[in-house]
Design an enzyme around this catalytic site. Structure first.
Site, PDB file in Angstrom:
ATOM      1  CB  CYS A   7     -47.337  63.403 -77.319  1.00 43.17           C
ATOM      2  SG  CYS A   7     -46.863  61.881 -77.614  1.00 43.17           S
TER       3      CYS A   7
ATOM      4  CB  CYS B 198     -49.050  57.693 -80.590  1.00 44.44           C
ATOM      5  SG  CYS B 198     -47.675  57.611 -81.941  1.00 44.44           S
TER       6      CYS B 198
ATOM      7  CD  GLU C 286     -55.589  43.998 -73.151  1.00 45.90           C
ATOM      8  OE1 GLU C 286     -54.723  44.048 -73.916  1.00 45.90           O
ATOM      9  OE2 GLU C 286     -55.938  44.722 -72.330  1.00 45.90           O
TER      10      GLU C 286
ATOM     11  CB  CYS D  19     -41.285  61.311 -80.572  1.00 41.69           C
ATOM     12  SG  CYS D  19     -42.254  60.069 -82.231  1.00 41.69           S
TER      13      CYS D  19
END
Ligand code: SF4
Length: 364
Positions: A210, A200, A45, A216
């Site tokens: 998507c 995206c 991360e 969306c």
């Protein structure tokens, strides 16, 4: 239906669609997805902040080979950590990683903390990173809001306003909380991050592929390119400095350890000055050498908030008789570099300097 309930219903639909999509199209073979410990997820991360997956993978593999657990990282000298980080940039990440590992060794008996508060209190770990570690490594229900997720949620729910502004950030956190499912949280978390990284994307989102395309809001209103609202950037300042490249007859160049704070903190670099005269004084004082300084072609480097232009000043100082302080100075030879962390532009400069052919190009 109250606004909060609407977000929950819509969020649950988004989570379901993403979990299904991830089973079919998601990335399942990334090195940090194997043997998912909190330590391994944490390192990934941190490396993935500001850096793309493809760039991170070889760094991550080398890092894990050398520091397989938090104890190995805590016991290592910072120089070695920075050395393995060299080229990834944003070196505060590596310094914080090392500080946090020391803290875990000394204050948590060497075990990665259990609670969200204790994880979020570690150096370099904010709310989103703490949430991602606990969700991905332990399946605990915590929301995340990194850059990719901000973009997906802003578009999906049609959130106006700059994500960095407090009010917008609070709105996005509330939406992220509403979307985060109680079950399969690790799959959802990976999926929403992957969607932002692969489909995206900031420019040219692949809406036709998507899984959220039907619902969306940005897609339905054709506003994908307007959301999220771009950050208003102040004009980038330009900073000019001089750096001394004091070179011995054997080709070794003098490096100095930079202060912990500031750019390239803790890395080894050419000594930096505001003026050529200051470089000359330093050369005479430190090495007892009075060599002529020769300006070379400038090195340009863009940081997040400013541009840096470095004028390297080459000095041949084979006759020096001073002895630099080994804690702060090192003679560096590109053919025998040792485990020192150098900023990538400086390493590239030294490589060019070491090549006789390239040297002729350097002299403008
Ligand atoms: S439909 Fe397009 S804008 Fe909306 S989440 Fe998917 S990729 Fe992003």
């Amino acid at each position: 239906m109250p606004a909060g309930n609407a977000a929950e219903v819509s969020g649950a639909r988004l989570a379901r669609a993403l979990i299904e999509w991830h089973a079919r199209c998601g990335r399942h073979d990334l090195p940090w997805q194997r043997d998912r410990t909190a330590y391994r997820v944490w390192v990934s991360e941190i490396m993935l902040q500001q850096t793309q997956v493809g760039t991170v993978i070889p760094y991550y593999e080398r890092f894990m080979q050398r520091f397989p657990d938090v104890g190995a990282l805590a016991d290592a000298p910072l120089d070695e950590v920075l050395h393995l980080w060299s080229g990834l940039g944003y070196y505060a990440r590596a310094r914080n990683l090392h500080r946090a590992a020391v803290q875990i060794r000394d204050e948590h008996d060497g075990r990665f903390p259990e609670t969200f508060a204790a994880v979020a209190a570690l150096p370099g770990i904010g709310r989103s990173t703490a949430g991602a570690i606990l969700a991905l490594a332990r399946g605990e229900r915590f929301a995340i809001l990194d850059g990719n997720v901000r973009r997906v949620l802003s578009r999906y729910f049609g959130v106006e306003g700059e994500p960095a502004q407090r009010h917008t950030a609070e709105q996005l956190w509330a939406l992220s909380e509403a979307c985060t499912p109680a079950e399969q949280v690790e799959v959802y978390t990976q999926a929403v991050m992957d969607l932002g990284a692969t489909l995206c994307t900031r420019r040219n989102p692949a809406c036709e592929r998507c899984p959220l395309t039907q619902t969306c809001l940005a897609r339905r209103t054709g506003r994908q390119h307007e959301l999220p609202a771009p950050k208003r950037r102040p004009e980038r300042p330009l900073r000019r400095v001089y750096m001394l490249a004091a070179q011995r007859a054997d080709g070794a160049v003098l490096l100095e350890r930079r202060p912990e704070r500031g750019i390239w903190g803790g890395l080894w670099c050419l000594p930096e000055f505001d003026s050529a005269a200051a470089a000359e004084t330093y050369l005479a004082r430190l090495l007892g050498a009075a060599a002529a300084l020769r300006p070379l072609a400038a090195i340009e480097h863009a940081f997040t908030h400013f541009d840096l232009v470095i004028t390297p000043l080459l000095a041949h100082c084979s006759a020096y008789d001073g002895a630099p302080d080994p804690a702060q100075h090192a003679w560096y030879h590109v053919s025998a570099p040792g485990a020192l962390g150098l900023p990538a532009p400086i390493l590239r400069f030294l490589q060019r300097l070491a090549s006789a052919a390239a040297q002729t190009q350097l002299f403008d």
